[in-house]
Design an enzyme around this catalytic site. Structure first.
Site, PDB file in Angstrom:
ATOM      1  N   LYS A   1       0.930  -1.371   0.066  1.00  0.00           N
ATOM      2  CA  LYS A   1      -0.090  -0.103   0.302  1.00  0.00           C
ATOM      3  C   LYS A   1       1.251   0.872   0.008  1.00  0.00           C
ATOM      4  O   LYS A   1       2.483   1.012   0.288  1.00  0.00           O
ATOM      5  CB  LYS A   1      -0.843   0.222   1.090  1.00  0.00           C
ATOM      6  CG  LYS A   1      -2.816   0.945   1.138  1.00  0.00           C
ATOM      7  CD  LYS A   1      -2.955   0.285   0.612  1.00  0.00           C
ATOM      8  CE  LYS A   1      -4.752   1.279   0.122  1.00  0.00           C
ATOM      9  NZ  LYS A   1      -5.877  -0.233   0.066  1.00  0.00           N
TER      10      LYS A   1
ATOM     11  N   GLY B   1     -25.348   2.240   2.046  1.00  0.00           N
ATOM     12  CA  GLY B   1     -24.245   2.330   1.014  1.00  0.00           C
ATOM     13  C   GLY B   1     -24.768   2.202   0.063  1.00  0.00           C
ATOM     14  O   GLY B   1     -24.183   0.954  -0.563  1.00  0.00           O
TER      15      GLY B   1
ATOM     16  N   GLY C   1     -23.201   2.707  -2.776  1.00  0.00           N
ATOM     17  CA  GLY C   1     -22.294   3.584  -3.981  1.00  0.00           C
ATOM     18  C   GLY C   1     -21.758   2.446  -5.014  1.00  0.00           C
ATOM     19  O   GLY C   1     -22.570   1.728  -5.777  1.00  0.00           O
ATOM     20  N   HIS C   2     -20.934   2.463  -5.378  1.00  0.00           N
ATOM     21  CA  HIS C   2     -20.105   1.673  -6.303  1.00  0.00           C
ATOM     22  C   HIS C   2     -20.802   0.642  -6.782  1.00  0.00           C
ATOM     23  O   HIS C   2     -21.518  -0.357  -7.153  1.00  0.00           O
ATOM     24  CB  HIS C   2     -19.084   2.153  -7.218  1.00  0.00           C
ATOM     25  CG  HIS C   2     -18.541   2.849  -7.273  1.00  0.00           C
ATOM     26  ND1 HIS C   2     -18.338   4.070  -6.939  1.00  0.00           N
ATOM     27  CD2 HIS C   2     -18.293   3.744  -9.144  1.00  0.00           C
ATOM     28  CE1 HIS C   2     -17.831   5.150  -7.586  1.00  0.00           C
ATOM     29  NE2 HIS C   2     -18.111   4.772  -8.938  1.00  0.00           N
ATOM     30  N   VAL C   3     -20.286  -0.052  -5.254  1.00  0.00           N
ATOM     31  CA  VAL C   3     -20.345  -1.477  -4.547  1.00  0.00           C
ATOM     32  C   VAL C   3     -21.849  -1.812  -4.593  1.00  0.00           C
ATOM     33  O   VAL C   3     -22.317  -2.487  -5.001  1.00  0.00           O
ATOM     34  CB  VAL C   3     -19.387  -1.815  -3.954  1.00  0.00           C
ATOM     35  CG1 VAL C   3     -19.843  -3.673  -3.801  1.00  0.00           C
ATOM     36  CG2 VAL C   3     -18.163  -1.993  -4.457  1.00  0.00           C
TER      37      VAL C   3
HETATM   38  P1  NAD Z   1     -18.372   4.071  -2.819  1.00  0.00           P
HETATM   39  O1  NAD Z   1     -17.955   5.803  -2.491  1.00  0.00           O
HETATM   40  O2  NAD Z   1     -18.926   4.279  -3.879  1.00  0.00           O
HETATM   41  O3  NAD Z   1     -19.608   4.375  -1.765  1.00  0.00           O
HETATM   42  C1  NAD Z   1     -19.494   4.534  -0.190  1.00  0.00           C
HETATM   43  C2  NAD Z   1     -21.736   4.813  -0.239  1.00  0.00           C
HETATM   44  O4  NAD Z   1     -21.856   4.644   1.170  1.00  0.00           O
HETATM   45  C3  NAD Z   1     -21.827   6.414  -0.770  1.00  0.00           C
HETATM   46  O5  NAD Z   1     -23.223   6.665  -1.481  1.00  0.00           O
HETATM   47  C4  NAD Z   1     -21.803   7.052   0.404  1.00  0.00           C
HETATM   48  O6  NAD Z   1     -22.747   8.501  -0.119  1.00  0.00           O
HETATM   49  C5  NAD Z   1     -22.383   6.292   1.165  1.00  0.00           C
HETATM   50  N1  NAD Z   1     -22.376   6.341   2.471  1.00  0.00           N
HETATM   51  C6  NAD Z   1     -20.806   7.351   4.183  1.00  0.00           C
HETATM   52  N2  NAD Z   1     -21.171   6.739   5.086  1.00  0.00           N
HETATM   53  C7  NAD Z   1     -21.769   6.340   4.708  1.00  0.00           C
HETATM   54  C8  NAD Z   1     -22.896   6.244   6.108  1.00  0.00           C
HETATM   55  N3  NAD Z   1     -22.314   6.425   7.520  1.00  0.00           N
HETATM   56  N4  NAD Z   1     -24.043   5.394   6.666  1.00  0.00           N
HETATM   57  C9  NAD Z   1     -24.573   5.769   4.848  1.00  0.00           C
HETATM   58  N5  NAD Z   1     -24.286   5.633   3.997  1.00  0.00           N
HETATM   59  C10 NAD Z   1     -22.999   5.866   4.089  1.00  0.00           C
HETATM   60  O7  NAD Z   1     -17.713   3.402  -2.365  1.00  0.00           O
HETATM   61  P2  NAD Z   1     -17.627   1.693  -3.006  1.00  0.00           P
HETATM   62  O8  NAD Z   1     -17.089   2.026  -4.495  1.00  0.00           O
HETATM   63  O9  NAD Z   1     -19.026   1.187  -3.512  1.00  0.00           O
HETATM   64  O10 NAD Z   1     -16.842   0.711  -1.923  1.00  0.00           O
HETATM   65  C11 NAD Z   1     -17.962   0.591  -0.835  1.00  0.00           C
HETATM   66  C12 NAD Z   1     -17.024   0.239   0.349  1.00  0.00           C
HETATM   67  O11 NAD Z   1     -16.648  -0.968   0.053  1.00  0.00           O
HETATM   68  C13 NAD Z   1     -15.727   0.364   0.947  1.00  0.00           C
HETATM   69  O12 NAD Z   1     -15.887   0.163   2.033  1.00  0.00           O
HETATM   70  C14 NAD Z   1     -14.854   0.534  -0.059  1.00  0.00           C
HETATM   71  O13 NAD Z   1     -13.633   0.946   0.786  1.00  0.00           O
HETATM   72  C15 NAD Z   1     -15.261  -1.246  -0.218  1.00  0.00           C
HETATM   73  N6  NAD Z   1     -14.630  -1.457  -1.370  1.00  0.00           N
HETATM   74  C16 NAD Z   1     -14.925  -1.752  -2.357  1.00  0.00           C
HETATM   75  C17 NAD Z   1     -14.466  -2.457  -3.415  1.00  0.00           C
HETATM   76  C18 NAD Z   1     -14.637  -1.673  -5.040  1.00  0.00           C
HETATM   77  O14 NAD Z   1     -14.645  -2.683  -5.767  1.00  0.00           O
HETATM   78  N7  NAD Z   1     -14.971  -0.480  -5.334  1.00  0.00           N
HETATM   79  C19 NAD Z   1     -13.539  -3.228  -2.933  1.00  0.00           C
HETATM   80  C20 NAD Z   1     -13.693  -4.148  -1.960  1.00  0.00           C
HETATM   81  C21 NAD Z   1     -13.656  -2.907  -1.000  1.00  0.00           C
END
Ligand code: NAD
Length: 366
Positions: free
Chosen positions: A92, A192, A194-196
């Site tokens: 990292k 949450g 978001g993307h995932v």
């Molecule tokens: P993202 O930033 O696209 O989505 C996160 C969402 O959570 C956002 O819509 C945000 O508004 C919401 N959010 C933030 N704080 C909040 C709260 N207190 N209550 C409710 N909603 C809240 O992130 P992502 O890429 O979807 O990833 C989500 C999680 O999964 C993260 O913790 C990330 O580290 C983990 N992760 C993601 C991936 C990936 O492929 N993107 C891989 C492994 C782990």
């Protein structure tokens, strides 16, 4: 992992003592007067393969905060790769600075030179505070970059793969808990979207689960509610909700001493990293409450599997096949935790470490 971090902060250990405690191979401090670059690259373990892990840009309050973060995150990457059967090590990087005001082409290109100087021992990617444009600058100076857009020959957005892994891992938890895979009719809270989170909602709705979403971004919530015809809740009361499955897909540390006693779910399975605020304490509390917890670094490994396919030139189909195996991986850990009467988080950690040990012996011929 959290508790060790606090311990280290309290004891004010030297860098080498911290590396020794957390078993890091190498830590590289990078500085450049002209661009103002201050970065740390941590290589935890390269037994399985090159150390892979994103670069995070964050306005750390001090260097020790940055060092703690990069040591902890790189170690987590070693275990995530190991438990997923990947031939990758854990690494990292952190850039100390403001991701809104502190960016420049020169800064990222200089950082790219430092990554390149490691000759492929560390492969970087995007993380918090880093955009695809920033990574393009890094890539101008080094080929040791992964998770690039498809248009640049990369594997593209890993989120759909991560979501698929969480979905199959959730089905494994369902099988363990209720004796069958089906999520139809199950009440699932996705925290949450978001993307995932949104991709996960898509899979769940298709299977007939009763999905409830929550997000701090109201516009996003409205859009997802309309698109998938799901229910929504807001605020802290989400933890008191009547639900079968809790899927944390926002931030880490939501499974803690304040929430565990309130949770009425039978399963916790989501994408967020570091879901347990304190791995040992809260892993045990969750187990004692009879909640099945799918270890985060196992169930959310789809994204890493996707990036792995870029490093080893595998197809997108192969990535999905490998992600499908998260089902077996989760089931195996749940059974192991039951057999050994230990929290699932501990069972996963032990298995990840044992794979690294075994491969280390294979490679050294001992
Ligand atoms: P993202 O930033 O696209 O989505 C996160 C969402 O959570 C956002 O819509 C945000 O508004 C919401 N959010 C933030 N704080 C909040 C709260 N207190 N209550 C409710 N909603 C809240 O992130 P992502 O890429 O979807 O990833 C989500 C999680 O999964 C993260 O913790 C990330 O580290 C983990 N992760 C993601 C991936 C990936 O492929 N993107 C891989 C492994 C782990």
């Amino acid at each position: 992992m959290e508790s060790l971090q606090l311990e280290l902060e309290k004891e004010k250990k030297s860098v080498l003592e911290m590396m020794s405690d957390m078993e890091h191979e190498q830590v590289v401090f990078c500085h450049d007067k002209h661009t103002g670059l201050k970065a740390i690259i941590a290589i935890h373990n390269t037994v399985l393969g090159p150390a892979l892990g994103g670069t995070r840009m964050w306005n750390y309050q001090n260097e020790s905060e940055a060092l703690n973060d990069v040591l902890r995150l790189s170690r987590g990457m070693s275990y995530k790769a190991a438990i997923s059967g990947l031939n990758l090590g854990g690494g990292k990087a952190v850039i100390i600075g403001d991701s809104y005001t502190g960016k420049s082409e020169a800064l990222f290109r200089r950082f790219g030179r430092f990554v390149d100087s490691l000759g492929g021992k560390y492969i970087t990617a995007e993380d918090v505070g880093i955009s695809p444009q920033d990574m393009e600058y890094v890539h101008m100076e080094t080929n040791h970059v992964s998770g690039l857009p498809i248009s640049m020959g990369g594997s593209g957005d890993p989120s759909p793969v991560t979501a698929y892994g969480v979905y199959v891992g959730m089905k494994a938890c369902s099988n363990y808990t209720w004796g069958n895979d089906s999520l139809a009719g199950k009440k699932v809270l996705v925290q949450g979207i978001g993307h995932v989170g949104e991709f996960l909602v898509g899979h769940l709705v298709k299977e007939g689960a009763k999905v409830i979403v929550t997000d701090i971004n109201e516009a996003r919530m409205k859009a997802v509610v309309e698109k998938y015809n799901v229910d929504a809740v807001i605020g802290d009361e989400v933890y008191d909700l009547d639900m079968d499955i809790y899927a944390p897909c926002a931030l880490g540390a939501t499974v803690n001493s304040n929430t565990i006693d309130r949770l009425k779910c039978k399963i916790i399975a989501g994408a967020a990293n570091n879901q347990l605020e304190n791995e040992e304490l809260h892993g045990m509390m969750v187990k004692d409450r009879g909640i099945v917890y799918a270890p985060d670094f196992l169930i959310n490994a789809g994204g890493l599997i996707s990036v792995n396919s870029e490093v080893y030139k595998l197809s997108a189909e192969r990535s999905m096949e490998m992600t499908e195996k998260i089902y077996d991986g989760v089931l195996n850990i749940l059974n192991l935790s039951e057999e050994k009467n230990i929290p699932t988080s501990q069972a996963a950690l032990e298995l990840a470490k044992s794979r690294i040990d075994i491969v280390s012996k294979v490679k050294s011929g001992r």
